[in-house]
Scaffold this active site. Structure first.
Site, PDB file in Angstrom:
ATOM      1  N   ARG A  14      62.411  58.178  -3.030  1.00 29.98           N
ATOM      2  CA  ARG A  14      62.727  59.605  -3.059  1.00 29.98           C
ATOM      3  C   ARG A  14      63.583  59.984  -1.849  1.00 29.98           C
ATOM      4  O   ARG A  14      64.457  60.837  -1.941  1.00 29.98           O
ATOM      5  CB  ARG A  14      61.425  60.412  -3.066  1.00 29.98           C
ATOM      6  CG  ARG A  14      60.676  60.350  -4.383  1.00 29.98           C
ATOM      7  CD  ARG A  14      59.362  61.074  -4.304  1.00 29.98           C
ATOM      8  NE  ARG A  14      58.449  60.473  -3.335  1.00 29.98           N
ATOM      9  CZ  ARG A  14      57.211  60.883  -3.108  1.00 29.98           C
ATOM     10  NH1 ARG A  14      56.742  61.928  -3.770  1.00 29.98           N
ATOM     11  NH2 ARG A  14      56.445  60.276  -2.218  1.00 29.98           N
ATOM     12  N   TYR A  18      65.179  56.095  -7.549  1.00 29.26           N
ATOM     13  CA  TYR A  18      64.449  55.302  -8.536  1.00 29.26           C
ATOM     14  C   TYR A  18      65.350  54.997  -9.730  1.00 29.26           C
ATOM     15  O   TYR A  18      65.384  53.862 -10.241  1.00 29.26           O
ATOM     16  CB  TYR A  18      63.211  56.052  -9.028  1.00 29.26           C
ATOM     17  CG  TYR A  18      62.151  56.336  -7.985  1.00 29.26           C
ATOM     18  CD1 TYR A  18      62.061  55.594  -6.813  1.00 29.26           C
ATOM     19  CD2 TYR A  18      61.223  57.350  -8.193  1.00 29.26           C
ATOM     20  CE1 TYR A  18      61.075  55.855  -5.874  1.00 29.26           C
ATOM     21  CE2 TYR A  18      60.230  57.624  -7.264  1.00 29.26           C
ATOM     22  CZ  TYR A  18      60.161  56.871  -6.103  1.00 29.26           C
ATOM     23  OH  TYR A  18      59.171  57.140  -5.182  1.00 29.26           O
ATOM     24  N   HIS A  60      51.698  54.767 -10.256  1.00 32.80           N
ATOM     25  CA  HIS A  60      51.955  53.454 -10.847  1.00 32.80           C
ATOM     26  C   HIS A  60      52.209  53.521 -12.347  1.00 32.80           C
ATOM     27  O   HIS A  60      53.142  52.888 -12.853  1.00 32.80           O
ATOM     28  CB  HIS A  60      50.783  52.512 -10.568  1.00 32.80           C
ATOM     29  CG  HIS A  60      50.693  52.081  -9.139  1.00 32.80           C
ATOM     30  ND1 HIS A  60      49.699  51.250  -8.666  1.00 32.80           N
ATOM     31  CD2 HIS A  60      51.482  52.381  -8.060  1.00 32.80           C
ATOM     32  CE1 HIS A  60      49.885  51.042  -7.367  1.00 32.80           C
ATOM     33  NE2 HIS A  60      50.945  51.725  -6.984  1.00 32.80           N
ATOM     34  N   LYS A  97      48.728  46.494  -6.450  1.00 27.82           N
ATOM     35  CA  LYS A  97      47.337  46.743  -6.792  1.00 27.82           C
ATOM     36  C   LYS A  97      46.918  48.127  -6.292  1.00 27.82           C
ATOM     37  O   LYS A  97      47.453  48.603  -5.282  1.00 27.82           O
ATOM     38  CB  LYS A  97      46.426  45.646  -6.226  1.00 27.82           C
ATOM     39  CG  LYS A  97      46.531  45.451  -4.697  1.00 27.82           C
ATOM     40  CD  LYS A  97      45.744  46.490  -3.927  1.00 27.82           C
ATOM     41  CE  LYS A  97      46.066  46.530  -2.464  1.00 27.82           C
ATOM     42  NZ  LYS A  97      45.569  47.743  -1.814  1.00 27.82           N
ATOM     43  N   ASP A 156      41.565  50.297  -2.336  1.00 24.89           N
ATOM     44  CA  ASP A 156      42.490  49.642  -1.419  1.00 24.89           C
ATOM     45  C   ASP A 156      41.996  48.263  -0.979  1.00 24.89           C
ATOM     46  O   ASP A 156      42.798  47.338  -0.836  1.00 24.89           O
ATOM     47  CB  ASP A 156      42.722  50.509  -0.189  1.00 24.89           C
ATOM     48  CG  ASP A 156      44.163  50.471   0.263  1.00 24.89           C
ATOM     49  OD1 ASP A 156      44.452  49.789   1.257  1.00 24.89           O
ATOM     50  OD2 ASP A 156      45.004  51.098  -0.390  1.00 24.89           O
TER      51      ASP A 156
END
Length: 325
Positions: free
Chosen positions: A35, A54, A75, A93, A174
Site C-alpha cells: 500500500r 498490489y 490473507h 501462516k 502467531d
C-alpha cells in the site's frame, strides 16, 4: 527454468523471505507490492526488483508465484485475488483466520488449477522431515503424544499487530500455529481441544496452552506465549521410545535425539530456513503439483480449525466473527 516471485506486503518480516528467494538458485524476486510503495521500494532495491502496488504484482507477466506477507485478516482476500490472476500463491501462516476462509482459498485454487500453500516453513526443514519419516517407520513404536512450546518475551503494546485483534493478533495465531503444525502430522485431528491462557485487556491472547485429546488415549500438549522465552523443545513419544528436537523446533532445527531400545542416537541435518521452503515451491511448480505434500492444504485447514476451537475456549474473538457456540 527461472521462477519469478512477487510479494504482497512490505512489513518487517518480508525482507527475510525476499532474501531467501534471492539466495535460492533458479528463483528471482521480480516485484514487491505494498500500500505504501516507498516501503516496497526500500526492500525491492536491495535485490534489484521492481516496486509497486498490489495490482502491479498481480498483473506482472514475469511473476509466477505470489507470496503474501500481510497480516492475517487480509490473507483470504489477497489469496483469492492472486488465484484469480492465475498466479501460484504462498500465504504466510496462518493460511487464514477462520477455517471457512481457508477452505475458500483451497477451493478457489483447485478450481483454477493453480498451486497454493501455507508458508509453514518448519514443515520443509530437513530435520523435521527426517523426524516425521522416522516416527512413521515404527522405530519408536506407535506415537502416543506430542509436546511443543514456543514462547518469546515481547513488551505489550496494544497497537502492535501481535496484540491487535483487528490484525489477527494473539499468541495462538502467531506462535501456537507452529506447535500445532508440528503436532498435526503425528496425531491428526483431535477429538477434544482444551485451552487455557491469559488475555490482554483488548481480548487477544498473551498466553495459550492447548491440550488435544483422542478417543484412543493419545494426546498433545502445546504452549505459546508472548510473556516469556521458552526453549522451543518438541517431543514425540511412542510406545517404544521418543524423539526430541532441541534446540528450537521452529527456528531452523538441526539436531534431534532418538531414544529407542535403551540407546540414544543423534539426527543432524542442515537448515537453510526459508530457502528450503522456496526450493520446495519450485519443485512443486516444475512437477505441475497443485499442493506441496509437505504442507497439504487439508493440514493447514485442520490446524486452523483446531486453533479456532482453542480460541473459543479462551474467548478470543476477532472483529466480525460470530459468537462461539
Amino acid at each position: 527454468m527461472s521462477i519469478g516471485w512477487g510479494f504482497i506486503g512490505a512489513g518487517r518480516f518480508t525482507p527475510k523471505v525476499v532474501g531467501a528467494v534471492a539466495e535460492a538458485d533458479g528463483h528471482d524476486v521480480v516485484r514487491i507490492g505494498a500500500r505504501d510503495v516507498d516501503r516496497a521500494r526500500a526492500i525491492a532495491d536491495d535485490v534489484g526488483a521492481a516496486a509497486g502496488t498490489y495490482e502491479d504484482v498481480w498483473s506482472d507477466d514475469r511473476v509466477d508465484v505470489v507470496h503474501i506477507t500481510t497480516t492475517h485478516p487480509f490473507h483470504e482476500e489477497q489469496a483469492l485475488a492472486t488465484i484469480a490472476a492465475g498466479k501460484a500463491v504462498v500465504v504466510e501462516k496462518p493460511l487464514a483466520l477462520h477455517p471457512a476462509s481457508a477452505e475458500r482459498i483451497a477451493d478457489a485454487a483447485r478450481d483454477a488449477g493453480v498451486f497454493a500453500m501455507e508458508a509453514m516453513w518448519l514443515r520443509h526443514q530437513p530435520l523435521i522431515r527426517e523426524v516425521m519419516d522416522l516416527a512413521r517407520s515404527g522405530e519408536i513404536g506407535e506415537v502416543v503424544s506430542v509436546q511443543a512450546d514456543f514462547g518469546v518475551s515481547t513488551s505489550y503494546d496494544p497497537n502492535d499487530r501481535l496484540f491487535d485483534l483487528d490484525n489477527g493478533g494473539g499468541a495462538l495465531m502467531d506462535l501456537g500455529v507452529y506447535a500445532a503444525a508440528f503436532a498435526w502430522p503425528f496425531l491428526g485431528a483431535p477429538d477434544v481441544v482444551q485451552a487455557t491462557g491469559r488475555l490482554t485487556p483488548e481480548g487477544s491472547d498473551l498466553t495459550a496452552a492447548m491440550q488435544w485429546g483422542y478417543a484412543d488415549g493419545r494426546f498433545a500438549q502445546l504452549t505459546s506465549t508472548f510473556t516469556s522465552p521458552s526453549p522451543g523443545r518438541a517431543l514425540v513419544t511412542g510406545t517404544r521410545g521418543w524423539i526430541d528436537v532441541d534446540p528450537h523446533f521452529a527456528k531452523g532445527p538441526t539436531l534431534a535425539r532418538v531414544h529407542s531400545g535403551g540407546t540414544t542416537r543423534e539426527l543432524r541435518a542442515p537448515s537453510r530456513r526459508y530457502v528450503d521452503q522456496v526450493e520446495e515451491v519450485g519443485r512443486c511448480l516444475e512437477a505441475g503439483l497443485l499442493e506441496s505434500p509437505h504442507v497439504p492444504l487439508a493440514d493447514s485447514i485442520g490446524v486452523i480449525d483446531v486453533l479456532a476451537r482453542a480460541r473459543a475456549e479462551l474467548g478470543v474473538r476477532y472483529p466480525g466473527e460470530p459468537a462461539f457456540t
